[in-house]
Design an enzyme around this catalytic site. Sequence first.
Site, PDB file in Angstrom:
ATOM      1  N   SER A 273       0.847  -1.190   0.000  1.00  0.00           N
ATOM      2  CA  SER A 273       0.000   0.000   0.000  1.00  0.00           C
ATOM      3  C   SER A 273       0.879   1.235   0.000  1.00  0.00           C
ATOM      4  O   SER A 273       1.947   1.251   0.626  1.00  0.00           O
ATOM      5  CB  SER A 273      -0.902   0.000   1.242  1.00  0.00           C
ATOM      6  OG  SER A 273      -1.495   1.271   1.437  1.00  0.00           O
ATOM      7  N   ARG A 312     -22.205  -8.991 -45.635  1.00  0.00           N
ATOM      8  CA  ARG A 312     -21.119  -8.287 -44.936  1.00  0.00           C
ATOM      9  C   ARG A 312     -21.735  -7.315 -43.959  1.00  0.00           C
ATOM     10  O   ARG A 312     -22.580  -6.508 -44.327  1.00  0.00           O
ATOM     11  CB  ARG A 312     -20.235  -7.520 -45.936  1.00  0.00           C
ATOM     12  CG  ARG A 312     -18.994  -6.862 -45.360  1.00  0.00           C
ATOM     13  CD  ARG A 312     -17.921  -7.909 -45.040  1.00  0.00           C
ATOM     14  NE  ARG A 312     -17.610  -8.723 -46.218  1.00  0.00           N
ATOM     15  CZ  ARG A 312     -16.809  -8.323 -47.204  1.00  0.00           C
ATOM     16  NH1 ARG A 312     -16.235  -7.136 -47.158  1.00  0.00           N
ATOM     17  NH2 ARG A 312     -16.578  -9.108 -48.233  1.00  0.00           N
TER      18      ARG A 312
END
Length: 463
Positions: A273, A312
């Site tokens: 930390s 497509r």
Amino acid sequence: MIFDRFLASPEVVRVLDERAFVQAMLDFEAALARAQAGAGAIPAGAAEAIAAACDASRFDVDAIVVEGGRVGTIAIPLVKALTAAVAKIDAEAALVVHWGGTTQDVLDTAQVLVARRALALVDRDLSVLIPALLKLADAHGDAPMLGRTLMQPAQVISLGFKLAGWIAPLVRAQSRIRQAGAAALQLQLGGAVGTRAAMGEHGDAVAATMAASLDLRLPPAAWHTQRDELVSLGCELGVLAGSLGKIARDISLMAQGEVGELAEPSGGGRGGSSAMPHKRNPVAAMTALAAAVRTPQRVAALLAAMPQEHERGLGNWQAELAEFGGLLASVHGALAALTLAADGLQVFPDRMRRNIDALQGLVFAEALAMRAAREIGKSDAHHWVEGLSKEAVSSGGHLRDTALMALARDERLRARLPAAELAALFDADAPARHASALAAPQLAALAAHAEELRRDPPWQTHL
């Protein structure tokens, strides 16, 4: 994006980055030219000139990506740049660059090629993580621990029983991803509308040769808008991310200071930390949980993109391209983090037992009620143990002692339930042995299956 890389592994970032993808597109173009030369569709010299130019280090990848965003596909600026590079070698060869192929052919095949390398990483690391967890089961599997339901202590199980619940989904995922990958890792070559009409009679031979040279499955037809096999692979990856997230969730809960049953490896600043020197954060669990949060949306995007227009897709296929790489990166990031942690995962059996003992014997209430029910009936036994549990909580005593005192006062039950037998119901090792006995054959079968998978990796040669 910085946090995409933060939550991914360096290896998967390398196989999925822009340069790797562009090189995969160029691998398609080289294979296409050589296959066409082999079929007699273009001169052999032209194919070699094209293949010689297919080196991503020769191109400005960033410029190609930026230009692709402007024109609608990165294939157009890449083919343009490739054609110019080939023209410097052989002007005639430049006329047949990308001949008969289309944008989606090169992009889908490139996606498959980079995905295969990412899948090789996933498969490899599953074959490391699974044995690491099996090793933990061998070393600590008989340790009694609390089984918890709805986030509350429930009954005693064993660590091996819990680990079997972690390992089984991973082995199943590895098998299913291999099956899904075998179907999805296939060549895309259909030309403008999927018919390969521009290549005429050469089309089928070119496709077969390309598939063989790229070591991809040859599909029966182009799959421009048939996305089921690729999306099925994406779904399996999402399930794996969820299974990894479940493991990470359990680790993070068991590693809480007030629980203290597991701890991720530390050292070198890992899990530290910036403000609290005592902290030991479960960073592998954090990474895997982040993936478990992100991957459902990516899988949902793949599913949402499936209804594609005609031959497509417009927008949906492009969304799929963007999401699939991110899905692979998230999944491998989670897997790599847990694989690294599993090898050094610390187990604290004494703390597991203390956590059981701290609950005043209440986790044995069901066992007590079931035994008493044989003598006085289920309803009366439940009522009796419920009252004893409340008394133990109120007094701060142990349910065993409370029950023994109640037994001494109950002449009818005392004659049927020996005190020694009642006390034995509170032995944490007994339910743990039962849980371990249930887990043992499953763990043995999982170990055998995992070893079979480890011996036969499908994609490692492509790393």
